[in-house]
Design an enzyme around this catalytic site. Structure first.
Site, PDB file in Angstrom:
ATOM      1  N   GLN A 191     -13.715   2.994   2.433  1.00  0.00           N
ATOM      2  CA  GLN A 191     -13.245   2.479   1.139  1.00  0.00           C
ATOM      3  C   GLN A 191     -12.997   3.638   0.183  1.00  0.00           C
ATOM      4  O   GLN A 191     -13.868   4.499  -0.010  1.00  0.00           O
ATOM      5  CB  GLN A 191     -14.275   1.512   0.529  1.00  0.00           C
ATOM      6  CG  GLN A 191     -13.740   0.830  -0.736  1.00  0.00           C
ATOM      7  CD  GLN A 191     -14.660  -0.257  -1.286  1.00  0.00           C
ATOM      8  OE1 GLN A 191     -15.811  -0.384  -0.871  1.00  0.00           O
ATOM      9  NE2 GLN A 191     -14.138  -1.019  -2.241  1.00  0.00           N
TER      10      GLN A 191
ATOM     11  N   ASN B 122     -12.312  -2.591   4.023  1.00  0.00           N
ATOM     12  CA  ASN B 122     -13.288  -1.501   4.082  1.00  0.00           C
ATOM     13  C   ASN B 122     -14.278  -1.626   2.927  1.00  0.00           C
ATOM     14  O   ASN B 122     -13.864  -1.834   1.785  1.00  0.00           O
ATOM     15  CB  ASN B 122     -12.573  -0.142   3.990  1.00  0.00           C
ATOM     16  CG  ASN B 122     -11.582   0.063   5.117  1.00  0.00           C
ATOM     17  OD1 ASN B 122     -11.810  -0.372   6.234  1.00  0.00           O
ATOM     18  ND2 ASN B 122     -10.470   0.731   4.831  1.00  0.00           N
TER      19      ASN B 122
ATOM     20  N   HIS C 213     -10.195  -5.279  -1.701  1.00  0.00           N
ATOM     21  CA  HIS C 213      -8.819  -5.464  -1.211  1.00  0.00           C
ATOM     22  C   HIS C 213      -8.816  -5.713   0.287  1.00  0.00           C
ATOM     23  O   HIS C 213      -9.651  -5.199   1.020  1.00  0.00           O
ATOM     24  CB  HIS C 213      -7.941  -4.254  -1.552  1.00  0.00           C
ATOM     25  CG  HIS C 213      -8.526  -2.943  -1.142  1.00  0.00           C
ATOM     26  ND1 HIS C 213      -9.503  -2.302  -1.864  1.00  0.00           N
ATOM     27  CD2 HIS C 213      -8.282  -2.161  -0.072  1.00  0.00           C
ATOM     28  CE1 HIS C 213      -9.830  -1.180  -1.263  1.00  0.00           C
ATOM     29  NE2 HIS C 213      -9.115  -1.062  -0.161  1.00  0.00           N
TER      30      HIS C 213
ATOM     31  N   HIS D  54      -6.449  -5.292   3.583  1.00  0.00           N
ATOM     32  CA  HIS D  54      -5.251  -4.656   4.138  1.00  0.00           C
ATOM     33  C   HIS D  54      -4.594  -5.602   5.141  1.00  0.00           C
ATOM     34  O   HIS D  54      -5.274  -6.140   6.021  1.00  0.00           O
ATOM     35  CB  HIS D  54      -5.620  -3.391   4.935  1.00  0.00           C
ATOM     36  CG  HIS D  54      -6.139  -2.257   4.128  1.00  0.00           C
ATOM     37  ND1 HIS D  54      -5.329  -1.221   3.711  1.00  0.00           N
ATOM     38  CD2 HIS D  54      -7.380  -1.960   3.684  1.00  0.00           C
ATOM     39  CE1 HIS D  54      -6.069  -0.322   3.052  1.00  0.00           C
ATOM     40  NE2 HIS D  54      -7.326  -0.753   3.023  1.00  0.00           N
TER      41      HIS D  54
ATOM     42  N   ASP E 136       0.866  -1.185   0.000  1.00  0.00           N
ATOM     43  CA  ASP E 136       0.000   0.000   0.000  1.00  0.00           C
ATOM     44  C   ASP E 136       0.895   1.225   0.000  1.00  0.00           C
ATOM     45  O   ASP E 136       1.818   1.337   0.819  1.00  0.00           O
ATOM     46  CB  ASP E 136      -0.904  -0.016   1.241  1.00  0.00           C
ATOM     47  CG  ASP E 136      -1.975   1.073   1.189  1.00  0.00           C
ATOM     48  OD1 ASP E 136      -1.620   2.252   0.956  1.00  0.00           O
ATOM     49  OD2 ASP E 136      -3.148   0.745   1.377  1.00  0.00           O
ATOM     50  N   ILE E 137       0.630   2.128  -0.937  1.00  0.00           N
ATOM     51  CA  ILE E 137       1.478   3.309  -1.097  1.00  0.00           C
ATOM     52  C   ILE E 137       1.482   4.173   0.165  1.00  0.00           C
ATOM     53  O   ILE E 137       2.455   4.890   0.424  1.00  0.00           O
ATOM     54  CB  ILE E 137       1.034   4.109  -2.353  1.00  0.00           C
ATOM     55  CG1 ILE E 137       2.162   4.959  -2.885  1.00  0.00           C
ATOM     56  CG2 ILE E 137      -0.221   4.914  -2.102  1.00  0.00           C
ATOM     57  CD1 ILE E 137       1.939   5.438  -4.320  1.00  0.00           C
TER      58      ILE E 137
HETATM   59  P1  AMP Z   1      -9.265   1.735   1.146  1.00  0.00           P
HETATM   60  O1  AMP Z   1      -9.239   3.144   1.681  1.00  0.00           O
HETATM   61  O2  AMP Z   1      -9.580   0.669   2.152  1.00  0.00           O
HETATM   62  O3  AMP Z   1     -10.143   1.648  -0.089  1.00  0.00           O
HETATM   63  O4  AMP Z   1      -7.787   1.409   0.698  1.00  0.00           O
HETATM   64  C1  AMP Z   1      -7.265   1.817  -0.524  1.00  0.00           C
HETATM   65  C2  AMP Z   1      -5.784   1.863  -0.349  1.00  0.00           C
HETATM   66  O5  AMP Z   1      -5.190   1.903  -1.621  1.00  0.00           O
HETATM   67  C3  AMP Z   1      -5.302   3.106   0.423  1.00  0.00           C
HETATM   68  O6  AMP Z   1      -4.707   2.701   1.651  1.00  0.00           O
HETATM   69  C4  AMP Z   1      -4.292   3.728  -0.542  1.00  0.00           C
HETATM   70  O7  AMP Z   1      -3.120   4.175   0.098  1.00  0.00           O
HETATM   71  C5  AMP Z   1      -3.979   2.581  -1.490  1.00  0.00           C
HETATM   72  N1  AMP Z   1      -3.558   3.012  -2.810  1.00  0.00           N
HETATM   73  C6  AMP Z   1      -4.167   3.901  -3.626  1.00  0.00           C
HETATM   74  N2  AMP Z   1      -3.484   4.015  -4.784  1.00  0.00           N
HETATM   75  C7  AMP Z   1      -2.428   3.170  -4.699  1.00  0.00           C
HETATM   76  C8  AMP Z   1      -1.354   2.833  -5.566  1.00  0.00           C
HETATM   77  N3  AMP Z   1      -1.218   3.388  -6.780  1.00  0.00           N
HETATM   78  N4  AMP Z   1      -0.444   1.923  -5.141  1.00  0.00           N
HETATM   79  C9  AMP Z   1      -0.557   1.346  -3.934  1.00  0.00           C
HETATM   80  N5  AMP Z   1      -1.547   1.624  -3.073  1.00  0.00           N
HETATM   81  C10 AMP Z   1      -2.476   2.511  -3.442  1.00  0.00           C
END
Ligand code: AMP
Ligand code: ZN
Length: 144
Positions: A96, A89, A102, A104, A33-34
Site C-alpha cells: 500500500q 493492498n 482502494h 485495483h 491508475d496513473i
Molecule cells: P497501492 O500501491 O495499492 O497503495 O496503490 C496506489 C496506486 O495509486 C498506485 O498504483 C499509483 O500508481 C496510484 N496513484 C498514485 N497517485 C495517483 C494519481 N494522482 N492518479 C492516479 N493514480 C495514482
C-alpha cells in the site's frame, strides 16, 4: 494536518488533483491508475476517507465492493482482456502506497502483460489439523 488533508485521493475527489474518471456516484469514485500496470488499470475508492480495509466498516465496504462488477464489466466490454485481477493492498509491507482505501482492477492480456503476482503454494507444510487450528484461532477473533 490530518491524514485526510494530506491524502492524494481525497485531493482527487475534491478536484485539486486531476484524474481520468471512469465512474462516479454518491458514494464511490473510479478512475484510471496513473501507473497503468495494464491498459485500463482502474481504482475504485469510497468518497468517504478510510485508511485501509481494517478501518472500513461493513456498510462502506458494501458500497465499494458493490461497484466492482459494474466497473469490471465495463473494462471487459471495452478491451476484451483475457482475465482480470481484483487487488487491495493494506499497509506498506503489503504494497500500500496511498492510505485511502482502494480496489485495483487489473485487466489481463497474457502472462507478460506487466502484472505479476507470485503465488507460492505451501500446502505441503500444513496438515489438516494445522488448518483446523489456524481456522479456529482466527475464528475466535471474529467480532460482530
Ligand atoms: P497501492 O500501491 O495499492 O497503495 O496503490 C496506489 C496506486 O495509486 C498506485 O498504483 C499509483 O500508481 C496510484 N496513484 C498514485 N497517485 C495517483 C494519481 N494522482 N492518479 C492516479 N493514480 C495514482
Ligand atoms: Zn483520502
Amino acid at each position: 494536518m490530518t491524514q485526510k488533508e494530506e491524502c492524494i485521493f481525497c485531493k482527487i475527489l475534491d478536484g485539486e488533483i486531476p484524474s481520468a474518471k471512469v465512474y462516479e456516484d454518491e458514494e464511490v469514485y473510479a478512475f484510471l491508475d496513473i501507473s497503468q500496470v495494464t491498459k485500463g488499470h482502474t481504482l475504485i475508492i469510497p468518497k468517504h476517507h478510510t485508511k485501509d480495509i481494517y478501518h472500513t466498516d461493513a456498510a462502506l465496504a458494501e458500497k465499494v465492493f458493490a461497484r466492482v462488477p459494474k466497473v469490471a464489466n465495463a473494462i471487459k466490454a471495452t478491451y476484451s482482456p483475457v482475465g482480470l485481477n481484483v487487488l487491495n493492498n493494506n499497509e506498506e509491507p503489503a504494497g500500500q502506497s496511498v492510505f485511502h482505501l482502494h480496489i485495483h482492477l487489473l485487466p489481463r492480456y497474457g502472462k507478460h502483460d506487466g502484472f505479476n503476482l507470485k503465488w507460492e503454494v505451501q500446502a505441503d507444510d500444513y496438515t489438516p489439523e494445522d488448518l483446523q487450528q489456524i481456522a479456529s484461532a482466527i475464528s475466535q477473533n471474529i467480532s460482530n
